[in-house]
Every structure is written in structure tokens, then in C-alpha cells.
Design an enzyme around this catalytic site. Structure first.
Site, PDB file in Angstrom:
ATOM      1  CG  HIS A 193      -1.758  -1.284   1.285  1.00 14.73           C
ATOM      2  ND1 HIS A 193      -2.417  -1.692   2.413  1.00 14.73           N
ATOM      3  CD2 HIS A 193      -2.031  -2.230   0.347  1.00 14.73           C
ATOM      4  CE1 HIS A 193      -3.054  -2.841   2.172  1.00 14.73           C
ATOM      5  NE2 HIS A 193      -2.821  -3.187   0.932  1.00 14.73           N
TER       6      HIS A 193
HETATM    7  C1  LIG Z   1      -0.443  -9.391  -1.791  1.00 16.92           C
HETATM    8  C2  LIG Z   1      -1.237  -8.134  -1.911  1.00 16.92           C
HETATM    9  C3  LIG Z   1      -2.442  -8.004  -1.236  1.00 16.92           C
HETATM   10  C4  LIG Z   1      -3.191  -6.838  -1.354  1.00 16.92           C
HETATM   11  N1  LIG Z   1      -4.379  -6.766  -0.701  1.00 16.92           N
HETATM   12  C5  LIG Z   1      -5.113  -5.634  -0.782  1.00 16.92           C
HETATM   13  C6  LIG Z   1      -6.365  -5.535  -0.122  1.00 16.92           C
HETATM   14  O1  LIG Z   1      -6.818  -6.485   0.522  1.00 16.92           O
HETATM   15  N2  LIG Z   1      -7.061  -4.381  -0.225  1.00 16.92           N
HETATM   16  C7  LIG Z   1      -6.613  -3.328  -0.932  1.00 16.92           C
HETATM   17  O2  LIG Z   1      -7.275  -2.300  -0.983  1.00 16.92           O
HETATM   18  N3  LIG Z   1      -5.421  -3.391  -1.588  1.00 16.92           N
HETATM   19  C8  LIG Z   1      -4.674  -4.530  -1.535  1.00 16.92           C
HETATM   20  N4  LIG Z   1      -3.477  -4.604  -2.193  1.00 16.92           N
HETATM   21  C9  LIG Z   1      -3.066  -3.468  -3.010  1.00 16.92           C
HETATM   22  C10 LIG Z   1      -3.730  -3.548  -4.357  1.00 16.92           C
HETATM   23  O3  LIG Z   1      -3.330  -4.711  -5.014  1.00 16.92           O
HETATM   24  C11 LIG Z   1      -3.382  -2.324  -5.190  1.00 16.92           C
HETATM   25  O4  LIG Z   1      -3.773  -1.164  -4.492  1.00 16.92           O
HETATM   26  C12 LIG Z   1      -4.108  -2.313  -6.505  1.00 16.92           C
HETATM   27  O5  LIG Z   1      -4.043  -3.546  -7.148  1.00 16.92           O
HETATM   28  C13 LIG Z   1      -3.520  -1.216  -7.363  1.00 16.92           C
HETATM   29  O6  LIG Z   1      -4.132  -1.196  -8.626  1.00 16.92           O
HETATM   30  P1  LIG Z   1      -3.454  -0.406  -9.805  1.00 16.92           P
HETATM   31  O7  LIG Z   1      -4.298  -0.645 -10.986  1.00 16.92           O
HETATM   32  O8  LIG Z   1      -3.194   0.975  -9.374  1.00 16.92           O
HETATM   33  O9  LIG Z   1      -2.012  -1.067  -9.985  1.00 16.92           O
HETATM   34  P2  LIG Z   1      -1.615  -2.564 -10.400  1.00 16.92           P
HETATM   35  O10 LIG Z   1      -2.655  -3.528 -10.053  1.00 16.92           O
HETATM   36  O11 LIG Z   1      -0.249  -2.784  -9.854  1.00 16.92           O
HETATM   37  O12 LIG Z   1      -1.561  -2.510 -11.977  1.00 16.92           O
HETATM   38  C14 LIG Z   1      -0.581  -1.794 -12.660  1.00 16.92           C
HETATM   39  C15 LIG Z   1      -0.182  -2.577 -13.883  1.00 16.92           C
HETATM   40  O13 LIG Z   1       0.654  -1.770 -14.669  1.00 16.92           O
HETATM   41  C16 LIG Z   1       1.682  -2.529 -15.200  1.00 16.92           C
HETATM   42  N5  LIG Z   1       2.812  -1.659 -15.517  1.00 16.92           N
HETATM   43  C17 LIG Z   1       3.676  -1.070 -14.655  1.00 16.92           C
HETATM   44  N6  LIG Z   1       4.588  -0.349 -15.315  1.00 16.92           N
HETATM   45  C18 LIG Z   1       4.309  -0.487 -16.610  1.00 16.92           C
HETATM   46  C19 LIG Z   1       4.914   0.018 -17.794  1.00 16.92           C
HETATM   47  N7  LIG Z   1       5.994   0.805 -17.725  1.00 16.92           N
HETATM   48  N8  LIG Z   1       4.392  -0.328 -18.986  1.00 16.92           N
HETATM   49  C20 LIG Z   1       3.291  -1.135 -19.054  1.00 16.92           C
HETATM   50  N9  LIG Z   1       2.690  -1.643 -17.959  1.00 16.92           N
HETATM   51  C21 LIG Z   1       3.184  -1.317 -16.762  1.00 16.92           C
HETATM   52  C22 LIG Z   1       1.990  -3.531 -14.130  1.00 16.92           C
HETATM   53  O14 LIG Z   1       2.626  -4.673 -14.661  1.00 16.92           O
HETATM   54  C23 LIG Z   1       0.612  -3.828 -13.565  1.00 16.92           C
HETATM   55  O15 LIG Z   1       0.024  -4.932 -14.185  1.00 16.92           O
HETATM   56  C24 LIG Z   1      -2.711  -5.765  -2.115  1.00 16.92           C
HETATM   57  C25 LIG Z   1      -1.494  -5.880  -2.791  1.00 16.92           C
HETATM   58  C26 LIG Z   1      -0.768  -7.046  -2.702  1.00 16.92           C
HETATM   59  C27 LIG Z   1       0.498  -7.152  -3.452  1.00 16.92           C
END
Ligand SMILES: Cc1cc2nc3c(=O)[nH]c(=O)nc-3n(C[C@H](O)[C@H](O)[C@H](O)COP(=O)(O)OP(=O)(O)OC[C@H]3O[C@@H](n4cnc5c(N)ncnc54)[C@H](O)[C@@H]3O)c2cc1C
Ligand code: SF4
Lengths: 593, 282
Positions: A519
Site C-alpha cells: 500500500h
Molecule cells: C499481496 C497483496 C495483497 C493486497 N491486498 C489488498 C487488499 O486487501 N485491499 C486493498 O485495498 N489493496 C490490496 N493490495 C493493493 C492492491 O493490489 C493495489 O492497491 C491495486 O491492485 C492497485 O491497482 P493499480 O491498478 O493501481 O495497480 P496494479 O494492479 O499494480 O496494476 C498496474 C499494472 O501496470 C503494469 N505496468 C507497470 N509499469 C508499466 C509500464 N511501464 N508499462 C506497461 N505496464 C506497466 C503492471 O505490470 C501492472 O500490471 C494488495 C497488494 C498485494 C500485493
């Protein structure tokens, strides 16, 4: 290595996690052509969450099958500006996702709305405690958006995620259940709460006895079969205990892959390209307009994808990294306290306490889900901070996502031997009869905690790494220690045999070797003032108005809750304003400078 | 660019897989009633007894060595189980001398005792040997580019230039030479108390092998020993799920729908592995 330029599209979305999938869906609904670029592999629940092969602790949670591989790209870390930062070579403290679905495929699913006062924390603290209450060096800020404005989007996200929970009030009417500190809602949760596992049940009773206000944690784990507004189906959670770090073979944990992608794929204007690592956003000669992005494909070719609108949804720190690499906005300089990109980098201030029940009680830690029981009595500003002299708070909860034996055996029992027969006995007893209570706290932003580009180390793509300068500060250490001191009342009521209170130790720096949470927040925050925020209240770059940056990077400081509920609501909020205002205008700023 | 108002999709139910209509509502979890294997419970005691009887490091080592393994296996394994294919394998990555030391050290970290079998009976040394030939073992899951700053503060994490394979090669060679020098003997021939004192010295970082601090080697060994004891048997350790039986972990069952709210009732089923092997609580 070849270079190639593709035909232009309306929108390019970088990243396929929750933020990217929501934005892509909304842009497709607006009739736009959308290319989504994901650096990782194609992933699906059918393959990556197959039963039983995916229930493999070594592969899933130790070798990090679904996570970012640091060999490709990582960050450097230091505690203070006068140190040299060094690479985060092995994953441990935080686990960024990679691959289609992002971390949304293997998150746990705890799904919160933000407390209203947290969204305007600076104003709230000044109103209640006065300006002098804010310590020197703390960059306390408002989001520039209120709970009332976000409420319809929190609601929408919960319906898409199939979230299970219990409301406290709906349209002002008490339900007789739920979290007494929760803000009012326009509708109930789409699904009733998950059942309490045994340890959560024990915590619920002990917390009640101690005079606190326990509630069922809201979780994007379906407590019943569910079909979301996109027509995507979820099965019921069976408490399999492989929630965190794994894809859900029951299709019960919300993921972009299960809850959005099937509907997204139906849009003919949607294209997903995996193995596409975006290197930077391209700007025109004025530097005020993005023309597209350049990415590296699996063969190492550099491909230019022109687009009219660029949405960065690559995860909190990757978004900041891409902004710095592309020259979007001014990089933060802590010495002169100018610039905004990299400013207000925060994390989550979590510590874990262990409670041992008598040996006659099996705690069955292998059963689990994203549900659980929490108290918010010490979260946010739900208690009087006046005499305490710190800002922030922490929920306390039992959120047993399933403890597997490698993690169970590695968990250190303080003071006990670390190997040999005595350790083995303690590890087995601890696994069978203990459980964990987390204090997942807020983390305030400070002038000397920030992100910038590293001068020494490079990613496998040849670009400077992102550098994290991060440490725990006095305000946050005292907050954590105060909240933990209150936990003793609950532990007493539990009838526990023994307890270890995990708390921040003054002088003990941030340690990258221990998993805390993923987080991470801030670094390109939203707000009303372009001097202190990189994005306006619609997540639009102040500097390059056809770039929107979606993710927890927008949080001005870290809250006690998990971030994704707010990330999703902000994505829907931003998309709504792109659709209703930006697309109808001339492509300029939605907030006049 | 045109805009359309928000509206829920009237679409037919969708699942992530384009060709399947319904989400799988019932898991394919093996149920105890379906167990195809004979229960292993009655053999746990035998296994414990045999392993406990091996008092010295030398004998403990012999249990894992090529020459005596079949006999040990016959004595320790339930006849209903087919012999694990890796059990008699010679190590693929480690030399015999390295493997002898590795086995003895793992056994002291995770000894056979009243709780149950030790690292050797669980196949931990073979597990570690197998892990060397994986992307992880080759260092492909770590950022390995220089420059390296081995003297950076410990809280900033691992900074050495070594992959797991190299940690073992450098560490085992180092320990062999160091023990030879300090004890004029091979580690595996020393009495368990002496072995323990050597491991304690490594844990407390009493020496260094090339650029590898002894404590780094010890921590890797400890961590991998735990993984070998408790990872799915698919990876070569946790033989017959004896690690899981000790912990009380039901393995890859992944379905507690019926148990989630039966509070304070002992969970009745033994573990199941990914390959479908089952065992009963001893
Ligand atoms: C084990 C674990 C448990 C969690 N549990 C919770 C929970 O219970 N509740 C909660 O609220 N949050 C939880 N989280 C946090 C949550 O997963 C994230 O807040 C959320 O998934 C973020 O979403 P996002 O779309 O911002 O980023 P992400 O899901 O990280 O997606 C970003 C994507 O962009 C891609 N990317 C990055 N850089 C590039 C680039 N240069 N070019 C192309 N693609 C790229 C990445 O590969 C990734 O697939 C948890 C996280 C983990 C790791
Ligand atoms: S605990 Fe429930 S939601 Fe989580 S992975 Fe298991 S079945 Fe899915």
C-alpha cells in the site's frame, strides 16, 4: 531492435490493473478506441488460479509467481537523503504486481471507502486542533475532492467488485449493524458480509467486551454467487485460505480479470497488448501535450503508439517513475521544496501483534478470506488527538487471509530460538494456537520523504531506476505505539495465554526485508494547488492536460485503510469527468490555473 | 469525440473465459471420502521412532546418503506409498561432500524429534538441490546488476553479487574448509552438539567466505530448510506431507465452506497435496 510507429488511437492506457481496467472500460463506453499496454504476461484465473496447481505456497508466495521480477525493473531505497540508495534486489517489503490484471489478480480484497475527514485531512485537523498541531516538516494536504462527491463512485466500484459487507447507515437510516464510524451510504453493500472465521469471532467478542465497536470488514470476496453490472459472474468464497498472493480459483475474489475484462473484451474498440513495457510518454515540442507513448515489446522493439489521451495506470510508483522519465510536471526538490512529482511519498504504517490462545484452542489459521473483524475506534480522527499530540490512526483487526505453513514457520516468535527442536515445537504451537492482530495505520507525508530518479542504477530497459527516500517519523511511531497500547484491553478479554505486541521502535529505520504491505501511496498527488500537487482534483496533470494519472499515487498521505477502494472510486470519478467534461471541451485543463 | 451516458450493461452473464458460461460454483477439491490412497497415519509413529533412533550426525547423514537410503526408506515409509522418485537420486547440483554437509546442517536446523521427522526424512536436502536448477536458483528472480554495495545498512536488504547457487557453492566450500581447520573433521562426522555450535557461530556471523558473510549463508540455509519442510511435496521436500501433518495444515484442500463457522471444533481432515496424495492426522 526495430523502431515502429503504429496508427493513432483515441486513448492509450498504461497498465491493466484495477485503475487501468476501469479507465479502459469507461473510455470504451464513451465510444473511444483504447489500447491498453501491459508490461507483464497475459494472465487468467483459469490458468493462473487453476485448482489445485495454484495452491502452491512455494510458487505463489515465496517465489512470487504473479509479481514483478526485480531482475527486469526495481527501485533503489534509502532512509535519508544523505545516504546512498541501493537496489531493492529481492522482493520482500512490498510486492508490485505484473501481468494482465496487475496486483488485482492476487490482492486480498479488503475493500474500504475513505473516511470523509481523511479526504480533507489538513482542513479537518486545522478546524479541530488548530494550525500549530501540524508538526514542522509534515506536508499535510487535502485531496481536493470530498466524500459526498465521491460517494456515487464508491458505490459503483462496490457493485462492480461484488463487495460483501454490512452498512451502518443507508441514506441516513441505521441498519443496526456495521461500523459506527463509517460514513453514510446511498445504498447497502451488494452482498452480505462474509462469515467470521474463528479468530475474527474471538476478536469480535473481546473487542465488544473491551467497549469498542467491532464490525465485519468489507471485502471484495463474494459471500454469495453474484453478477455485477457488467454482467460478469462471481462464485461464492469458500474461505480457501489462499487469498493474498494468489488468483482465486472460485472466481469469488474480485479481479480486473474476472469483473471487468470479459466486458471490456466485448468492445470492438478495445485492444490489449501484453509484454508491452512503456518506456515513456511522448510530449510535443511545447511539452504541454502528450502525443502518445513508446514501449518495448517482447522482442525488444521500440514501438510508438500515438494517442490523443494518455492514461497512466501503472501502479503508484510506476506512475511517478513514468512522469519523471517523461518530464511530465516538475520533479520535486526537497532542498528548495519546489516541484511536485515525487513529493508526498507515503506508505502504510503496519505492525502485527501475535496472540497465543491456550493449547486446547486450535485457531485454524489456514482458513481465511479478505473478511475479518475490525475496530475503528483508533482509526482516522475517530478519537481525540488533542492530548495525544499526533495525527493519524489505525484500525485494529483480524484479517486472516489464510496462513500457510512456510509463512507460519518463518514467523519469528520473539525471544524463542530460531532453529532446532525448541524452535520447531514453538513454530508448530504458534501455528496451531495463535493468531495475528494487525494495526494497519496511516502514514503522513514529510518534506524529506520522496521519490526521484537514481543516479547510479538502471533497469533492464536501460533507464534510471526510481529512488525511494523513506523512513518512519516520530508522529507515526507515536501513533502506532499509542494504538498498540490500547490493544491490551482486547487481548485481556480474549483470554489469551500470551501476546506479543508488535510496534514501531523509535530509531529503528524502515526495513525492506520484512513484508509490510503493498500500500504505497503518493508521489504524484491530487489537490487544489499546483504548487503542492502534481494532479488536479480529476487526476489530470496540471502540466500536460491530456495526461491523467490514476492510482494511489494521488493520495496526499497514507490512510489507515487499504487503498484500492479509494483507487477504484477515484478512477470512476476521473473517468466521469473525462466523459462529461473533458471530451466535450478543447482538451485543456479541467481546473483553470 | 462522442460521449455516451453511464448505463449498466444489459449484457448476458459474462465470465472471464469467453467460452464458459458459468463461474465454477463448486470447487473440485478432493474430499476425504474420495481419497484413493491408504491412510499413512499408522506409519507416522514408526517413522518418528526410526529417525529418533539415529543419535549422531553421521547416522543422520547416512539416512540421506545414496548407499543406505533404500533401507532407510523401507523402514520409514508407509508401504502404501510408491517410493518418491527423488528419494534415491544422487544430488544433481551439489557434490557428494557438499550434499553431506548440507544434509547434516539441515537436519540440525530441522531435527527429527518428538514433533516428527527431520529435514532428511522430509527430503529437504533434495528439495534444496532441486531448487538450484530453477530461475530462482540461478538468480533470475533477483536484481543482480552491479555496482554492489555489500556494506550498505542491513535494513536496505540483500546487496551481494551472489545468486542462490553461488551462495551455496561459496558457503558450503567455505564451511567445509572452516570446519576442517577448526575441528580437523568434516561437519557431518561431528557430534550434534558440536554441529550446533558451528551453526550458531555461522548464525552469529563469526566468519566470512569470500564476500559472503557466514550469517547470510546461514539465513539462506534456514529459510530454504523451512521451505523444503513445508512446500508441497511436488517440489521434492515435505515427503508424504509429514511437514504438514506436524503443523496441522490441510494442504491444498482450499475449501472450508463447511468449517468456517464451526468454532473451536478440531478440523478433522488430514492434508492433501497438489498431486492428490492424502494422509491422516497421526
Ligand atoms: C499481496 C497483496 C495483497 C493486497 N491486498 C489488498 C487488499 O486487501 N485491499 C486493498 O485495498 N489493496 C490490496 N493490495 C493493493 C492492491 O493490489 C493495489 O492497491 C491495486 O491492485 C492497485 O491497482 P493499480 O491498478 O493501481 O495497480 P496494479 O494492479 O499494480 O496494476 C498496474 C499494472 O501496470 C503494469 N505496468 C507497470 N509499469 C508499466 C509500464 N511501464 N508499462 C506497461 N505496464 C506497466 C503492471 O505490470 C501492472 O500490471 C494488495 C497488494 C498485494 C500485493
Ligand atoms: S478466500 Fe475466498 S475469495 Fe479468497 S481466494 Fe479463497 S475462495 Fe477466493
Amino acid at each position: 531492435m526495430a523502431e515502429k510507429t503504429l496508427p493513432p488511437v483515441d486513448v492509450v492506457v498504461v497498465g491493466s490493473g484495477w485503475a487501468g481496467s476501469i479507465m479502459a472500460k469507461e473510455m470504451c463506453e464513451a465510444g473511444l478506441s483504447v489500447v491498453m499496454l501491459e508490461r507483464g504476461k497475459r494472465r487468467s484465473t483459469a490458468r493462473d488460479g487453476a485448482y489445485p496447481s495454484s495452491l502452491d505456497e512455494l510458487e505463489g508466495a515465496v517465489r512470487y509467481k504473479l509479481f514483478q521480477n526485480p531482475a527486469q525493473t526495481t527501485v533503489t531505497v534509502r532512509n535519508r537523503s544523505d545516504q546512498e540508495a541501493v537496489p531493492y534486489r529481492r522482493l520482500a517489503a512490498f510486492l508490485p504486481g505484473a501481468g494482465v490484471g496487475g496486483a488485482g489478480l492476487h490482492w486480498t480484497g479488503v475493500h474500504f471507502r475513505a473516511p470523509p475527514q481523511d479526504l480533507r485531512l489538513r482542513s479537518h485537523i486545522i478546524e479541530r486542533y488548530g494550525r500549530k498541531f501540524i508538526p514542522e516538516g509534515m506536508n499535510l494536504q487535502d485531496y481536493g475532492v470530498t466524500y459526498t462527491e465521491l460517494e456515487p463512485f464508491f458505490d459503483k466500484a462496490e457493485k462492480v467488485f461484488g463487495t460483501s459487507g454490512e452498512a451502518y447507515t443507508v441514506n441516513g437510516k441505521p441498519t443496526g449493524k456495521g461500523n459506527v464510524f463509517a460514513p453514510d451510504r446511498s445504498d447497502d453493500f451488494p452482498l452480505p458480509p462474509l462469515k467470521d472465521v474463528y479468530t475474527a469471532h474471538l476478536f469480535r467478542h473481546a473487542a465488544t467486551e473491551a467497549g469498542y465497536h467491532p464490525y465485519a470488514m468489507p471485502a471484495a470476496n463474494a459471500s454469495q454467487p453474484y453478477t455485477n453490472p457488467y454482467g460478469a459472474q462471481m462464485g461464492p468464497c469458500n474461505f480457501c485460505g489462499y487469498c493474498s498472493d494468489y488468483a482465486c480459483y472460485m472466481y469469488a475474489k474480485a479481479s480486473p480479470n474476472v469483473n471487468i475484462m470479459p466486458a471490456l473484451r466485448r468492445h470492438e474498440t478495445f485492444t490489449l497488448r501484453s509484454n508491452a513495457h512503456v518506456l515513456k510518454v511522448l510530449l510535443d515540442s511545447t511539452g504541454k501535450k502528450a502525443t502518445g507513448v513508446v514501449y518495448q515489446d517482447a522482442e525488444g522493439n521500440h514501438i510508438t503508439q500515438p494517442a490523443g489521451l494518455v492514461i497512466l495506470a501503472a501502479f503508484q510508483f510506476h506512475n511517478v517513475h513514468l512522469m519523471l522519465l517523461s518530464g511530465i510536471g516538475k520533479a520535486y526538490d526537497p532542498a528548495s521544496n519546489t516541484g511536485t512529482v515525487g513529493r508526498n511519498f507515503t506508505y502504510q504504517n503496519i505492525t502485527n501483534s501475535t496472540v497465543w490462545m491456550p493449547p486446547t484452542r486450535n485457531t485454524d489459521q489456514f482458513i481465511g478470506s479478505a473478511g475479518g473483524v475490525a475496530i475503528d475506534d483508533f482509526n482516522s480522527d475517530n478519537f481525540d488527538h488533542g492530548p495525544l499530540g499526533f495525527i493519524g490512526g489505525s484500525p485494529l483487526w483480524v484479517n486472516q487471509a489464510g496462513v500457510k505453513p512456510i509463512a507460519g514457520a518463518k514467523a519469528a516468535t520473539p525471544g524463542a530460538p530460531r532453529w532446532g527442536s525448541a524452535w520447531k515445537k514453538a513454530a508448530i504451537d504458534t501455528y496451531r494456537h495463535s493468531f495475528t492482530i494487525n494495526a494497519q495505520g496511516s502514514n503522513m507525508a514529510y518534506r524529506d520523504v520522496y521519490l526521484d530518479l537514481d543516479p547510479t542504477w538502471r533497469t533492464s530497459y536501460g533507464q534510471p531506476m526510481l529512488r525511494m527516500t523513506f523512513d518512519w517519523k516520530d508522529n507515526d511511531i507515536r501513533m502506532n505505539r499509542y494504538v498498540i497500547s490500547q490493544l491490551a484491553n482486547v487481548v485481556k478479554a480474549l483470554g489469551a495465554q500470551d501476546a506479543h505486541y508488535g510496534m514501531r521502535e523509535p530509531g529503528k529505520p524502515f526495513d525492506v526485508r520484512d513484508y509490510q504491505t503493498t500500500h504505497l501511496c503518493g508521489g504524484a498527488v491530487m489537490g487544489d494547488d499546483p504548487k503542492t500537487s502534481a494532479l488536479n482534483r480529476y487526476l489530470q496533470s496540471w502540466d500536460v492536460p491530456n495526461v491523467f494519472v490514476v492510482g494511489a499515487n494521488a493520495f496526499p498521505q497514507g490512510m489507515g485503510y487499504n487503498p484500492t477502494g479509494l483507487v477504484a472510486a477515484l478512477a470512476y470519478w476521473s473517468a466521469h469527468h473525462i466523459r462529461t467534461q473533458w471530451l466535450k471541451g478543447n482538451g485543456g485543463p479541467l481546473v483553470a490555473l | 469525440m462522442p460521449d455516451t451516458p453511464h448505463r449498466p450493461h444489459p449484457a448476458a452473464p459474462l465470465t472471464e473465459q469467453p467460452h464458459s458460461l458459468a463461474a465454477p460454483l463448486t470447487p473440485a477439491a478432493p474430499h476425504p471420502a474420495e481419497a484413493g490412497h491408504a491412510p499413512a497415519a499408522t506409519h507416522t509413529a514408526t517413522r518418528r521412532h526410526v529417525v529418533q533412533g539415529l543419535g549422531t550426525g553421521a547416522a543422520a547423514l547416512a539416512l540421506g546418503s545414496v548407499a543406505t537410503a533404500p533401507a532407510a526408506q523401507a523402514a520409514t515409509n508407509p508401504p502404501a506409498h510408491p517410493a518418491s522418485p527423488t528419494q534415491t537420486d544422487t544430488p544433481r547440483f551439489f557434490s557428494p561432500a557438499e550434499f553431506a554437509l548440507l544434509s547434516a546442517a539441515c537436519e540440525r536446523i530441522f531435527p527429527a524429534d518428538a514433533q516428527g521427522p527431520g529435514a532428511i526424512a522430509l527430503g529437504v536436502p533434495h528439495f534444496i538441490d532441486g531448487q538450484m536448477d530453477t530461475p530462482w536458483g540461478r538468480g533470475e528472480l533477483w536484481y543482480m546488476q552491479g555496482p554492489h554495495r555489500p556494506d550498505a545498512p542491513a535494513n536496505l536488504g540483500y546487496q551481494l553479487p551472489y545468486s542462490p547457487q553461488q551462495i551455496y557453492k561459496v558457503g558450503l566450500a567455505g564451511v567445509i574448509a572452516w570446519v576442517q581447520q577448526t575441528h580437523q573433521a568434516a561437519f557431518e562426522t561431528l557430534a550434534p552438539e558440536v554441529q550446533d555450535s558451528i551453526l550458531t557461530a555461522l548464525e552469529q556471523n563469526a566468519t566470512q567466505f569470500d564476500a559472503l558473510p557466514a550469517a547470510t549463508f546461514f539465513e539462506q540455509l534456514r529459510s530454504d530448510t523451512i521451505e523444503g519442510a513445508f512446500a508441497d511435496p511436488l517440489h521434492g521436500g515435505n515427503r508424504h506431507m509429514a511437514g504438514w501433518l506436524m503443523m496441522g495444515f490441510p494442504g491444498a484442500r482450499g475449501d472450508y465452506m463447511d468449517w468456517v463457522d464451526r468454532y473451536d471444533t478440531p478440523y478433522p481432515y488430514g492434508p492433501v497435496s497438489i498431486a492428490g496424495e492424502t494422509a491422516d492426522h497421526g
